[in-house]
Write a protein that holds these residues in place. Structure first.
Motif, short mmCIF file in Angstrom:
data_model
loop_
_atom_site.label_atom_id
_atom_site.label_comp_id
_atom_site.label_asym_id
_atom_site.label_seq_id
_atom_site.Cartn_x
_atom_site.Cartn_y
_atom_site.Cartn_z
N SER A 6 0.84 -1.19 0.00
CA SER A 6 0.00 0.00 0.00
C SER A 6 0.87 1.24 0.00
CB SER A 6 -0.89 0.00 1.25
OG SER A 6 -1.54 1.23 1.37
N ASN A 7 0.47 2.24 -0.78
CA ASN A 7 1.24 3.48 -0.78
C ASN A 7 0.38 4.65 -0.34
OD1 ASN A 7 -0.35 3.72 -3.01
ND2 ASN A 7 1.30 4.19 -4.44
N ASP A 8 -0.63 4.38 0.45
CA ASP A 8 -1.50 5.41 0.98
C ASP A 8 -0.84 6.04 2.19
OD1 ASP A 8 -3.66 7.03 1.49
OD2 ASP A 8 -4.77 5.48 2.58
N LEU A 9 0.14 6.93 1.95
CA LEU A 9 0.92 7.51 3.02
C LEU A 9 0.24 8.73 3.59
CD1 LEU A 9 4.41 7.28 1.33
CD2 LEU A 9 3.60 5.87 3.20
N ALA A 31 4.35 -1.63 6.35
CA ALA A 31 4.23 -1.92 4.91
C ALA A 31 3.86 -0.67 4.12
CB ALA A 31 3.21 -3.02 4.67
N ILE A 32 3.19 0.28 4.76
CA ILE A 32 2.82 1.52 4.07
C ILE A 32 4.08 2.33 3.74
CG2 ILE A 32 1.60 3.72 4.28
CD1 ILE A 32 -0.48 2.22 5.99
N LEU A 33 4.99 2.43 4.72
CA LEU A 33 6.26 3.11 4.47
C LEU A 33 7.07 2.36 3.42
CD1 LEU A 33 7.43 4.16 8.06
CD2 LEU A 33 6.63 5.65 6.22
N PHE A 34 7.02 1.03 3.47
CA PHE A 34 7.74 0.23 2.49
C PHE A 34 7.21 0.50 1.09
CE2 PHE A 34 8.94 -3.59 0.13
CZ PHE A 34 10.31 -3.61 0.40
N ILE A 68 9.44 -8.38 -2.01
CA ILE A 68 8.94 -9.18 -0.88
C ILE A 68 10.11 -9.66 -0.03
CG2 ILE A 68 7.83 -11.37 -0.27
CD1 ILE A 68 5.94 -10.82 -2.71
N LYS A 69 11.16 -10.14 -0.69
CA LYS A 69 12.34 -10.57 0.05
C LYS A 69 13.03 -9.39 0.72
CE LYS A 69 16.58 -13.27 -0.26
NZ LYS A 69 17.50 -14.03 -1.11
N LEU A 70 13.07 -8.26 0.02
CA LEU A 70 13.69 -7.05 0.57
C LEU A 70 13.01 -6.62 1.86
CD1 LEU A 70 15.75 -4.73 0.10
CD2 LEU A 70 13.92 -3.51 -1.09
N PHE A 71 11.69 -6.74 1.91
CA PHE A 71 10.94 -6.34 3.10
C PHE A 71 11.41 -7.12 4.33
CE2 PHE A 71 6.97 -6.30 5.73
CZ PHE A 71 6.92 -4.94 5.95
N THR A 72 11.77 -8.37 4.14
CA THR A 72 12.22 -9.20 5.27
C THR A 72 13.72 -9.06 5.54
OG1 THR A 72 12.70 -11.15 3.89
CG2 THR A 72 10.44 -10.91 4.73
N LYS A 73 14.46 -8.47 4.60
CA LYS A 73 15.92 -8.38 4.74
C LYS A 73 16.42 -6.95 4.89
CE LYS A 73 16.96 -12.78 4.06
NZ LYS A 73 17.66 -13.59 5.04
N LEU A 74 15.52 -6.00 4.99
CA LEU A 74 15.92 -4.59 5.02
C LEU A 74 16.80 -4.26 6.21
CD1 LEU A 74 15.34 -2.33 3.04
CD2 LEU A 74 13.42 -1.64 4.45
#
Length: 199
Positions: A6-9, A31-34, A68-74
């Protein structure tokens, strides 16, 4: 490209730096910031994926998989280089591993194994960078496809993404001389592959 994040910032997030944004994402797991990070880099990552797969649908799938992988490895990003440089390295690691699903070796291990054979190149003349830039793009693209994915990734990092030797050194955690030797090897290989391709 469909954004799975989601990009509803709320509020103005456009002025926040990459490092600040990454820090907030790691701290909050938001996840919104991501989604904001995704918006900033998805087109560039897609471009890299397409350069490897040559298929639009596959490139879209790979882009989503990478994020998706980046979100878990950031949290592994330590700001030793620019985030964009680190992300390109992350992307190339993912793509090289994807291209080599028959082996579990990581990009670094692959380059280390290939580097053992660099003594063959010590006596060969290096290829001047200007000579690379004069090659026909269509033929050069075919030559790149003939290279080991690790060599191709290194050349694209250096010459397409303009990542400095110093940044590559940080990404791979190797000496500057090793980076230069690998670049030399990759330039020689791509020139040999280029010469073999008929016009």
């Amino acid at each position: 490209m469909v954004n799975v994040f989601s990009n509803d910032l709320k509020g103005d997030q456009s002025t926040i730096t990459d490092d600040e944004l990454v820090k907030q994402i790691v701290e909050t797991n938001n996840a919104i910031l991501f989604g904001k990070l995704y918006d900033r880099y998805s087109k560039k990552v897609y471009s890299k994926c397409y350069s490897f797969s040559k298929d639009k649908n596959e490139a879209k799938d790979l882009t989503q998989d990478i994020f998706i992988k980046l979100f878990t490895k950031l949290d592994t990003y330590k700001a030793q280089s620019k985030f964009s440089t680190w992300l390109y390295s992350f992307t190339y690691n993912f793509l090289v591993n994807y291209k080599n699903q028959d082996t579990s070796k990581k990009l670094k291990e692959r380059w280390e194994r290939l580097n053992k054979h660099d003594y063959h190149l010590a006596s060969e003349d290096d290829i001047d960078e200007d000579d690379l830039f004069e090659l026909r793009a269509s033929k050069l693209e075919k030559a790149l496809e003939l290279l080991e994915p690790a060599d191709k990734a290194l050349l694209l990092l250096k010459y397409q993404d303009n990542v400095s030797v110093k940044d590559i050194q940080v990404i791979l955690n190797i000496a500057e001389s090793a980076v230069k030797m690998r670049l030399k090897r990759a330039r020689i290989k791509v020139m040999k592959a280029y010469d073999k391709i008929k016009d």
